[in-house]
Design a protein around this motif. Structure first.
Motif, PDB file in Angstrom:
ATOM      1  N   GLN A 189      -2.378   6.416   0.004  1.00  0.00           N
ATOM      2  CA  GLN A 189      -1.701   5.572  -0.715  1.00  0.00           C
ATOM      3  C   GLN A 189      -1.245   6.668  -1.659  1.00  0.00           C
ATOM      4  O   GLN A 189       0.074   6.299  -2.400  1.00  0.00           O
ATOM      5  CB  GLN A 189      -2.776   4.675  -1.385  1.00  0.00           C
ATOM      6  N   ALA A 190      -1.845   7.447  -2.265  1.00  0.00           N
ATOM      7  CA  ALA A 190      -1.457   8.586  -3.370  1.00  0.00           C
ATOM      8  C   ALA A 190      -0.161   9.173  -2.863  1.00  0.00           C
ATOM      9  O   ALA A 190       0.783   9.235  -3.534  1.00  0.00           O
ATOM     10  CB  ALA A 190      -2.433   9.456  -3.605  1.00  0.00           C
ATOM     11  N   ALA A 191      -0.077   9.598  -1.633  1.00  0.00           N
ATOM     12  CA  ALA A 191       1.101  10.392  -1.023  1.00  0.00           C
ATOM     13  C   ALA A 191       2.307   9.379  -1.027  1.00  0.00           C
ATOM     14  O   ALA A 191       3.375   9.701  -1.263  1.00  0.00           O
ATOM     15  CB  ALA A 191       0.566  10.937   0.479  1.00  0.00           C
ATOM     16  N   PHE A 192       1.935   8.090  -0.431  1.00  0.00           N
ATOM     17  CA  PHE A 192       2.869   6.996  -0.242  1.00  0.00           C
ATOM     18  C   PHE A 192       3.429   6.742  -1.868  1.00  0.00           C
ATOM     19  O   PHE A 192       4.773   6.726  -1.919  1.00  0.00           O
ATOM     20  CB  PHE A 192       2.447   5.857   0.234  1.00  0.00           C
ATOM     21  N   SER A 193       2.811   6.661  -2.760  1.00  0.00           N
ATOM     22  CA  SER A 193       3.189   6.063  -3.952  1.00  0.00           C
ATOM     23  C   SER A 193       3.867   7.538  -4.966  1.00  0.00           C
ATOM     24  O   SER A 193       5.005   7.087  -5.367  1.00  0.00           O
ATOM     25  CB  SER A 193       1.934   5.804  -5.130  1.00  0.00           C
ATOM     26  N   ALA A 194       3.478   8.584  -4.888  1.00  0.00           N
ATOM     27  CA  ALA A 194       4.065   9.668  -5.155  1.00  0.00           C
ATOM     28  C   ALA A 194       5.205  10.078  -4.642  1.00  0.00           C
ATOM     29  O   ALA A 194       6.475  10.283  -5.266  1.00  0.00           O
ATOM     30  CB  ALA A 194       3.057  11.043  -5.067  1.00  0.00           C
ATOM     31  N   PHE A 235      -3.709   5.855   7.264  1.00  0.00           N
ATOM     32  CA  PHE A 235      -2.980   4.988   6.091  1.00  0.00           C
ATOM     33  C   PHE A 235      -2.354   3.959   6.771  1.00  0.00           C
ATOM     34  O   PHE A 235      -1.710   4.129   7.903  1.00  0.00           O
ATOM     35  CB  PHE A 235      -1.834   5.996   5.631  1.00  0.00           C
ATOM     36  N   ASP A 236      -2.519   2.576   6.090  1.00  0.00           N
ATOM     37  CA  ASP A 236      -2.092   1.362   6.728  1.00  0.00           C
ATOM     38  C   ASP A 236      -0.752   1.256   5.883  1.00  0.00           C
ATOM     39  O   ASP A 236      -0.873   0.639   4.667  1.00  0.00           O
ATOM     40  CB  ASP A 236      -3.198   0.333   6.417  1.00  0.00           C
ATOM     41  N   ILE A 237       0.205   1.270   6.670  1.00  0.00           N
ATOM     42  CA  ILE A 237       1.637   1.215   6.104  1.00  0.00           C
ATOM     43  C   ILE A 237       1.931  -0.181   5.698  1.00  0.00           C
ATOM     44  O   ILE A 237       2.466  -0.235   4.423  1.00  0.00           O
ATOM     45  CB  ILE A 237       2.706   1.447   7.299  1.00  0.00           C
ATOM     46  N   THR A 238       1.623  -1.062   6.103  1.00  0.00           N
ATOM     47  CA  THR A 238       1.908  -2.563   5.777  1.00  0.00           C
ATOM     48  C   THR A 238       1.010  -2.913   4.551  1.00  0.00           C
ATOM     49  O   THR A 238       1.461  -3.520   3.552  1.00  0.00           O
ATOM     50  CB  THR A 238       1.553  -3.470   6.839  1.00  0.00           C
ATOM     51  N   ARG A 239      -0.269  -2.527   4.601  1.00  0.00           N
ATOM     52  CA  ARG A 239      -1.131  -2.732   3.300  1.00  0.00           C
ATOM     53  C   ARG A 239      -0.728  -2.303   2.220  1.00  0.00           C
ATOM     54  O   ARG A 239      -0.721  -2.253   1.116  1.00  0.00           O
ATOM     55  CB  ARG A 239      -2.715  -2.477   3.891  1.00  0.00           C
ATOM     56  N   GLY A 240      -0.465  -0.826   2.679  1.00  0.00           N
ATOM     57  CA  GLY A 240      -0.113   0.306   1.218  1.00  0.00           C
ATOM     58  C   GLY A 240       1.120  -0.422   0.496  1.00  0.00           C
ATOM     59  O   GLY A 240       1.236  -0.319  -0.661  1.00  0.00           O
ATOM     60  N   ALA A 251       8.692   8.036   2.863  1.00  0.00           N
ATOM     61  CA  ALA A 251       7.383   7.913   2.065  1.00  0.00           C
ATOM     62  C   ALA A 251       6.311   7.788   3.124  1.00  0.00           C
ATOM     63  O   ALA A 251       5.191   8.249   2.895  1.00  0.00           O
ATOM     64  CB  ALA A 251       7.145   6.749   0.950  1.00  0.00           C
ATOM     65  N   CYS A 252       6.495   6.836   4.182  1.00  0.00           N
ATOM     66  CA  CYS A 252       5.595   6.241   5.298  1.00  0.00           C
ATOM     67  C   CYS A 252       5.111   7.696   6.028  1.00  0.00           C
ATOM     68  O   CYS A 252       3.909   7.663   6.208  1.00  0.00           O
ATOM     69  CB  CYS A 252       6.118   5.127   6.063  1.00  0.00           C
ATOM     70  N   GLU A 253       6.190   8.261   6.354  1.00  0.00           N
ATOM     71  CA  GLU A 253       5.981   9.716   7.033  1.00  0.00           C
ATOM     72  C   GLU A 253       4.975  10.650   6.227  1.00  0.00           C
ATOM     73  O   GLU A 253       4.012  11.331   6.763  1.00  0.00           O
ATOM     74  CB  GLU A 253       7.167  10.177   7.383  1.00  0.00           C
ATOM     75  N   ILE A 254       5.234  10.782   5.172  1.00  0.00           N
ATOM     76  CA  ILE A 254       4.708  11.625   4.028  1.00  0.00           C
ATOM     77  C   ILE A 254       3.083  11.106   4.067  1.00  0.00           C
ATOM     78  O   ILE A 254       2.080  11.717   4.072  1.00  0.00           O
ATOM     79  CB  ILE A 254       5.122  11.920   2.854  1.00  0.00           C
TER      80      ILE A 254
END
Length: 257
Positions: A202-207, A230-235, A219-222
């Protein structure tokens, strides 16, 4: 005009000075004691504002020591906001450079966390992105570049900043703190400031979205590279639920909403 500017500059410098005998040269010496009272009141008000903005830092170092830190900060800072509600920007940098507390590495990030909370609380209102805004844009969602809501802040730390903050401010919180890095998402849904501890993914996705201006697909790939679980849908849904994203969307395909 130049004489007036010189007077204001001298007055401002004397107000900011930590020297007890400082007063503007243009002021009659007989009024120096009155000016001292005024300057002391200004300094006290600014120190009180700093304590209100950084209550957890004050708890960690103690009231007396915090007061001395605040006094030094007031004397060193060179710009102030128009409102005391946002006073204290730069206090975390001041702490980081202060030789007495520089060894308390986590203290700087606690100050950053409290500053982020303050900014989120006082940020302008804006409509947060919701699932309904995305209806009809499913095919271009991966190309969208999302932007943080005006009341959203992301604090990335090498220290357990949220755990420390919680231990100081929540009476029934665990006091045994695990030494680890923590990333905290701060939002203001329904006018109430909330803090969410993010997982590594989540931190990597948000950043990637908020700090690096990546599109959703990148962002999803990162995030997956940082955390394969990491759960893409939930994130993505978590960001929407907590009101972290601005409703205004711009994509590299030219689609906006």
């Amino acid at each position: 005009m130049s004489d007036l500017k010189a007077f204001y500059d001298g007055f401002s410098q004397a107000v900011q000075s930590l020297e007890p005998d400082a007063y503007p040269q243009e002021l009659a010496p007989d009024n120096a004691h009155r000016f001292a009272i005024y300057r002391n009141n200004v300094h006290r008000g600014l120190c009180d504002a700093l304590a209100a903005a950084y209550p957890t830092v004050e708890k960690l170092v103690g009231k007396a020591f915090f007061r001395e830190l605040a006094r030094q900060f007031v004397g060193a800072e060179t710009s102030r906001p128009g409102s005391l509600a946002l006073y204290g920007n730069g206090f975390s940098d001041f702490i980081a450079a202060h030789e007495t507390v520089a060894s308390l590495a986590y203290l700087t990030d606690i100050a950053r966390l409290e500053r982020a909370r303050l900014e989120a609380l006082n940020a302008k209102d804006a409509e947060p992105l919701s699932a309904s805004h995305l209806a009809g844009y499913e095919d271009v969602l991966g190309a969208m570049q999302l932007h943080a809501h005006s009341a959203c802040r992301l604090v990335v730390s090498d220290h357990p900043v949220l755990s420390i903050w919680t231990a100081q401010n929540v009476s029934d919180s665990p006091k045994n703190i695990v030494t680890q890095d923590e990333t905290v998402l701060i939002t203001r849904p329904y006018m109430d400031v909330k803090m969410k501890l993010l997982t590594r993914g989540q931190a990597a996705f948000s950043a990637a979205i908020f700090n690096d201006d990546c599109d959703v697909e990148t962002a999803c790939e990162i995030a997956l590279a940082a955390d394969s679980a990491f759960d893409i849908t939930r994130g993505f849904a978590d960001l929407l639920v907590c009101g972290a994203v601005d409703a205004r969307i711009i994509t590299d395909t030219g689609v906006s909403a």
